[in-house]
Motif scaffolding. Structure first.
Motif, short mmCIF file in Angstrom:
data_model
loop_
_atom_site.label_atom_id
_atom_site.label_comp_id
_atom_site.label_asym_id
_atom_site.label_seq_id
_atom_site.Cartn_x
_atom_site.Cartn_y
_atom_site.Cartn_z
N PHE A 82 0.76 -1.16 0.05
CA PHE A 82 -0.03 0.09 -0.02
C PHE A 82 0.93 1.33 0.16
CE2 PHE A 82 -3.53 -2.56 2.44
CZ PHE A 82 -4.05 -3.05 1.15
N THR A 83 2.19 1.21 0.41
CA THR A 83 2.89 2.46 0.50
C THR A 83 3.20 2.92 -1.05
OG1 THR A 83 5.02 1.11 0.50
CG2 THR A 83 3.94 1.55 2.54
N SER A 84 2.77 2.20 -2.07
CA SER A 84 2.99 2.48 -3.44
C SER A 84 2.33 4.05 -3.58
CB SER A 84 2.30 1.66 -4.39
OG SER A 84 1.06 1.42 -4.11
N ALA A 85 1.26 4.40 -2.87
CA ALA A 85 0.78 5.63 -3.20
C ALA A 85 1.50 6.74 -2.39
CB ALA A 85 -0.79 5.56 -2.38
N ILE A 86 2.17 6.33 -1.23
CA ILE A 86 3.23 7.19 -0.72
C ILE A 86 4.50 7.61 -1.77
CG2 ILE A 86 4.70 7.68 1.47
CD1 ILE A 86 2.77 5.52 2.83
N TRP A 87 5.02 6.51 -2.39
CA TRP A 87 6.07 6.73 -3.11
C TRP A 87 5.72 7.59 -4.24
CZ3 TRP A 87 10.50 5.87 -1.41
CH2 TRP A 87 10.88 4.92 -0.45
N ALA A 88 4.25 7.26 -4.90
CA ALA A 88 3.85 7.93 -5.90
C ALA A 88 3.93 9.67 -5.77
CB ALA A 88 2.37 7.62 -6.23
N TRP A 103 -1.44 18.35 2.91
CA TRP A 103 -2.29 17.27 2.94
C TRP A 103 -1.32 16.13 2.79
CZ3 TRP A 103 -6.20 16.46 6.05
CH2 TRP A 103 -7.18 17.48 6.05
N ARG A 104 -0.68 16.10 1.61
CA ARG A 104 -0.08 14.87 0.84
C ARG A 104 1.29 14.75 1.70
NH1 ARG A 104 -0.82 14.87 -5.24
NH2 ARG A 104 -0.39 17.19 -5.12
N TRP A 105 1.81 15.69 1.94
CA TRP A 105 3.21 15.50 2.78
C TRP A 105 2.98 14.91 4.09
CZ3 TRP A 105 7.17 14.55 -0.05
CH2 TRP A 105 7.65 15.30 -1.14
N SER A 106 2.00 15.35 4.81
CA SER A 106 1.52 14.97 5.97
C SER A 106 1.06 13.16 5.86
CB SER A 106 0.30 15.62 6.65
OG SER A 106 0.80 16.91 6.94
N MET A 109 4.08 10.87 5.71
CA MET A 109 5.09 10.97 6.92
C MET A 109 4.10 10.00 7.88
SD MET A 109 6.34 14.82 7.95
CE MET A 109 5.12 15.73 7.64
N MET A 110 2.77 9.94 7.70
CA MET A 110 2.19 9.09 8.35
C MET A 110 2.15 7.80 8.05
SD MET A 110 -2.17 9.26 9.46
CE MET A 110 -2.62 9.57 7.49
N GLY A 111 2.28 7.66 6.83
CA GLY A 111 2.62 6.36 6.07
C GLY A 111 3.73 5.60 6.64
N PHE A 112 4.78 6.45 6.44
CA PHE A 112 6.19 6.00 6.68
C PHE A 112 6.12 5.59 8.17
CE2 PHE A 112 7.90 7.53 2.51
CZ PHE A 112 8.21 6.39 1.91
N ALA A 113 5.58 6.23 9.03
CA ALA A 113 5.52 6.07 10.44
C ALA A 113 4.76 4.46 10.80
CB ALA A 113 4.62 6.99 11.29
N GLY A 114 3.92 4.30 9.87
CA GLY A 114 3.26 3.14 9.88
C GLY A 114 4.30 1.82 9.48
N VAL A 115 4.97 2.20 8.52
CA VAL A 115 5.98 1.29 8.15
C VAL A 115 6.81 0.99 9.25
CG1 VAL A 115 7.96 0.84 6.55
CG2 VAL A 115 6.12 1.74 5.65
#
Length: 276
Positions: A82-88, A103-106, A109-115
């Motif tokens: 699912f992190t593909s959206a973050i990399w995109a 919004w998207r930068w936040s 950061m939230m996504g990578f915190a989940g990782v």
């Protein structure tokens, strides 16, 4: 399809063989489809170089994606995907010079915190190498999505799928002699089911993107975590630990936030184009 990849690999089938038999049926089936509809002339693409580049990147992405499934439990591999959206978002800012707001930068950061929560570097229930392979697969998906976005300006989705299979098969065929190649009847059944499910999935995804809004399709994709958890329990007797259910919602929420913001921005651009 990924369940079948994992089952085939655990039965002794190598990744090269899995990828080869996953791709092989696509070419004759799509050729027959275009011939049946008297549309073979549509395969005369003027962008074969771009299709070849997409095939090389796509092959690398499939190796990493299937490799992650063999290295990680199914639910964790799906979550990292699912992190593909973050990399995109990151690639859009770097490669496309797209302006990315708070919004998207936040969300990134939230996504990578989940990782980090799921991977728990130095103290994890999953191998760090497997997590890195899964993140690499997600990165490749994001990179390929940008390339496909460019190809879809002039090419039909099925044509992109056709040339991906056509150009990737020779590379996979070169690796076949170095594989065991002594499949049992059970392994052949797994490979046949894998190829069929993969091709059906491509057709369904193409249809979904044709008849439904991209934002809606992206949201539905997150239901795969439910299926991955269920299949992981049914086929491999493994459920994700509690820590996964702490990190996974952060990654999913990040992806949904990005999808929501992109939907809002696309509507604003459409309104601006009409007013302009």
């Amino acid at each position: 399809m990924l369940v079948l990849v994992k089952l085939a690999n655990e039965s002794g089938v190598g990744l090269v063989e899995i990828l080869f038999w996953r791709q092989l049926p696509t070419v004759p089936i799509l050729l027959a489809w275009f011939a049946f509809r008297n549309n073979l002339h549509r395969l005369n693409s003027k962008r074969l170089g771009k299709h070849f580049q997409r095939a090389i990147l796509g092959l690398g992405g499939m190796f990493l994606n299937f490799g992650a499934v063999t290295l990680l439990p199914l639910a964790e591999a799906t979550t990292f995907n699912f992190t593909s959206a973050i990399w995109a978002v990151i690639l859009s800012a770097i490669l496309l010079r797209e302006k990315v707001g708070i919004w998207r930068w936040s969300a990134v950061m939230m996504g990578f915190a989940g990782v980090v929560v799921i991977a728990q570097p130095g103290n994890s229930h999953i191998p760090l190498f497997g997590a890195m392979v899964a993140l690499g697969a997600a990165f490749m998906i994001a990179l390929i999505s940008i390339q496909i976005r460019d190809l879809t300006r002039t090419e039909d989705s099925l044509i992109i799928v056709f040339y991906f299979a056509l150009f990737s098969l020779p590379f996979l065929a070169v690796g076949l002699p170095f594989s065991d190649g002594a499949e049992t009847a059970h392994q052949w059944k797994l490979l046949a089911a894998l190829a069929a499910s993969g091709l059906l999935g491509q057709f369904l995804l193409t249809a979904a993107l044709r008849f439904g809004a991209v934002s809606s399709v992206i949201v539905m994709d997150y239901s795969s975590l439910i299926w991955a958890t269920l299949f992981g329990w049914l086929f491999f007797e493994r459920l994700p630990p509690a820590i996964t259910w702490v990190g996974a919602p952060l990654i999913v929420a990040a992806g949904l936030t990005i999808a929501w913001r992109e939907h809002i921005l696309s509507k604003q651009k459409a309104v601006a184009a009409i007013d302009g």
